[in-house]
Design an enzyme around this catalytic site. Structure first.
Site, mmCIF file in Angstrom:
data_model
loop_
_atom_site.group_PDB
_atom_site.id
_atom_site.type_symbol
_atom_site.label_atom_id
_atom_site.label_comp_id
_atom_site.label_asym_id
_atom_site.label_seq_id
_atom_site.Cartn_x
_atom_site.Cartn_y
_atom_site.Cartn_z
ATOM 1 N N GLU A 1 43.278 38.116 63.217
ATOM 2 C CA GLU A 1 42.702 39.292 63.891
ATOM 3 C C GLU A 1 43.722 39.942 64.820
ATOM 4 O O GLU A 1 43.836 41.167 64.885
ATOM 5 C CB GLU A 1 41.441 38.904 64.676
ATOM 6 C CG GLU A 1 40.779 40.110 65.325
ATOM 7 C CD GLU A 1 39.635 39.751 66.246
ATOM 8 O OE1 GLU A 1 39.431 40.489 67.238
ATOM 9 O OE2 GLU A 1 38.942 38.757 65.987
ATOM 10 N N CYS B 1 32.694 39.875 70.675
ATOM 11 C CA CYS B 1 31.529 40.256 69.887
ATOM 12 C C CYS B 1 30.266 39.551 70.379
ATOM 13 O O CYS B 1 30.332 38.505 71.029
ATOM 14 C CB CYS B 1 31.778 39.992 68.402
ATOM 15 S SG CYS B 1 31.468 38.316 67.863
ATOM 16 N N THR C 1 38.137 39.589 69.430
ATOM 17 C CA THR C 1 36.673 39.534 69.533
ATOM 18 C C THR C 1 36.125 38.117 69.672
ATOM 19 O O THR C 1 34.953 37.944 70.008
ATOM 20 C CB THR C 1 36.011 40.172 68.291
ATOM 21 O OG1 THR C 1 36.366 39.408 67.129
ATOM 22 C CG2 THR C 1 36.444 41.618 68.117
ATOM 23 N N SER D 1 39.212 28.047 62.828
ATOM 24 C CA SER D 1 38.278 29.086 63.274
ATOM 25 C C SER D 1 38.377 29.250 64.787
ATOM 26 O O SER D 1 38.061 28.328 65.547
ATOM 27 C CB SER D 1 36.847 28.700 62.881
ATOM 28 O OG SER D 1 35.899 29.460 63.602
ATOM 29 N N SER D 2 38.801 30.420 65.232
ATOM 30 C CA SER D 2 38.971 30.671 66.666
ATOM 31 C C SER D 2 37.660 30.513 67.414
ATOM 32 O O SER D 2 37.595 29.837 68.444
ATOM 33 C CB SER D 2 39.528 32.081 66.890
ATOM 34 O OG SER D 2 39.573 32.392 68.272
ATOM 35 N N CYS E 1 35.348 43.089 59.835
ATOM 36 C CA CYS E 1 34.130 43.159 60.647
ATOM 37 C C CYS E 1 34.111 44.477 61.420
ATOM 38 O O CYS E 1 35.116 44.855 62.033
ATOM 39 C CB CYS E 1 34.097 41.981 61.618
ATOM 40 S SG CYS E 1 32.721 42.082 62.786
ATOM 41 N N SER F 1 31.400 31.325 61.492
ATOM 42 C CA SER F 1 31.752 31.319 60.072
ATOM 43 C C SER F 1 31.275 30.053 59.360
ATOM 44 O O SER F 1 31.687 29.786 58.234
ATOM 45 C CB SER F 1 33.268 31.470 59.910
ATOM 46 O OG SER F 1 33.973 30.561 60.742
ATOM 47 N N CYS G 1 27.407 34.990 61.651
ATOM 48 C CA CYS G 1 27.131 36.261 62.339
ATOM 49 C C CYS G 1 27.067 37.363 61.286
ATOM 50 O O CYS G 1 27.370 37.146 60.107
ATOM 51 C CB CYS G 1 28.237 36.559 63.347
ATOM 52 S SG CYS G 1 29.866 36.785 62.578
ATOM 53 N N HIS H 1 38.782 39.479 59.311
ATOM 54 C CA HIS H 1 39.626 39.510 60.517
ATOM 55 C C HIS H 1 40.365 40.828 60.698
ATOM 56 O O HIS H 1 40.884 41.106 61.783
ATOM 57 C CB HIS H 1 40.652 38.380 60.453
ATOM 58 C CG HIS H 1 40.050 37.056 60.113
ATOM 59 N ND1 HIS H 1 40.048 36.538 58.826
ATOM 60 C CD2 HIS H 1 39.402 36.154 60.873
ATOM 61 C CE1 HIS H 1 39.438 35.373 58.824
ATOM 62 N NE2 HIS H 1 39.025 35.113 60.048
#
Length: 322
Positions: free
Chosen positions: A133, A202, A172, A230-231, A103, A275, A18, A81
């Protein structure tokens, strides 16, 4: 000559990097170009081991805390994050040159939380405990001003002093559907709670989940390319399972594919977390092509053209070089 079985591959689009991830990685590479190695990065710049190892090879040193920085003449980059407010203050006190690669969509959540606090509201943060985050967002406000809620049960167990003076923000990278149920629980329990002007999840998280929702019900299996920490990648796997895919797996590389599970499929969906670089998707496609005759179809649910400029300190140097 052995005839390969046919495999219909549905490539989800959008997938992979992203704008916030591109910005963060570019920030590390630009800092290395300007300042030379080493450049320090607090926490993984993005949650992808392949990306992190690639940046290490170029001269980035990853640390968890600022006291691990051995050369304070070198820049320290904060990850995409976001970080608690205490971290930039600590960097300043140590006379460290900090570059904030948070971000912009995470920064938006931080500003929303701060605004609610200034207006006297108690802030509820919807998110997963321990995620960087979430740690960063919680750290924007005094401890007694913001509360983390993870489940509808958490909402039921809340007993704020003033139920009519609440606001909420969200992590997000959550599941869109999970967040919807959390917001429903919040608004049911606290009808006067104030939410974001625009939702905090997001655009990239939403778009990737929508593509998975379209593909998951029509394939035998679905692979999410991404790291286990990675969430947004974990949420894609969950969305696939909830959308009817009986075999969904999160893998980083082709070597992680459990080939015995994928030996009798005729349709496969592939996506990648925000990511995860496209080169890893290609690597996995190549591995399947060794075993199957691939028929590839792209399933697109949105066009993404979002771009975020580099952090201010790096933009200034680049501008001076022109």
């Amino acid at each position: 000559m052995t005839v390969k079985p046919k495999l219909h591959v549905f490539l989800c689009a959008p997938r992979g990097f992203c704008a916030g991830v591109v910005r963060a990685i570019d920030a590390v590479e630009e800092a290395l170009r300007i300042h030379g190695a080493p450049v320090y990065v607090r926490h993984e710049i993005v949650h992808n081991k392949y990306v992190v190892e690639g940046l290490k090879a170029k001269g980035a040193i990853f640390v968890e805390e600022l006291d691990e920085v051995e050369d304070t003449t070198k820049p320290v980059i904060f990850s995409a994050h976001g970080v608690p407010k205490s971290i930039p203050k600590d960097a300043e006190s140590r006379k460290i040159f900090a570059i904030d690669a948070t971000c912009p969509l995470v920064t938006k959540v931080h500003r929303e939380a701060e605004l609610h606090h200034k207006q006297g509201r108690k802030v509820l943060l919807v998110g997963h405990a321990g995620h960087p985050e979430v740690v960063g967002t919680l750290g924007q406000l005094p401890k007694d001003s913001i509360i983390l809620v993870q489940t509808p049960e958490d909402v039921e167990n809340l007993h704020p002093e003033d139920e009519n003076n609440l606001a909420y923000v969200t992590q997000t990278t959550l599941s869109v559907d999970d967040t919807r149920s959390m917001v429903a629980a919040l608004t049911k329990r606290f009808p006067n709670i104030v939410g974001p002007h625009r939702e905090d999840i997001c655009y990239a998280t939403t778009n990737r989940q929508e593509a998975v929702k379209r593909v998951a019900p029509v394939v035998d299996a679905l692979l999410v390319v991404g790291s286990s920490n990675s969430s947004n990648s974990q949420r894609l796997k969950e969305v696939a399972e909830r959308s009817g895919c009986k075999l969904a797996r999160l893998v980083l590389r082709a070597a992680d594919v459990e080939w015995d599970l994928f030996s009798k499929i005729s349709t496969l969906g592939i996506t990648a977390g925000a990511s995860a670089p496209e080169i890893l998707v290609e690597e996995i496609m190549d591995a399947f092509a060794e075993r199957y005759e691939l028929i590839v179809e792209t399933v697109s649910t949105a066009d993404e053209s979002v771009f975020f400029p580099l952090p201010r300190q790096l933009r200034q140097v680049a501008a001076n070089e022109i």
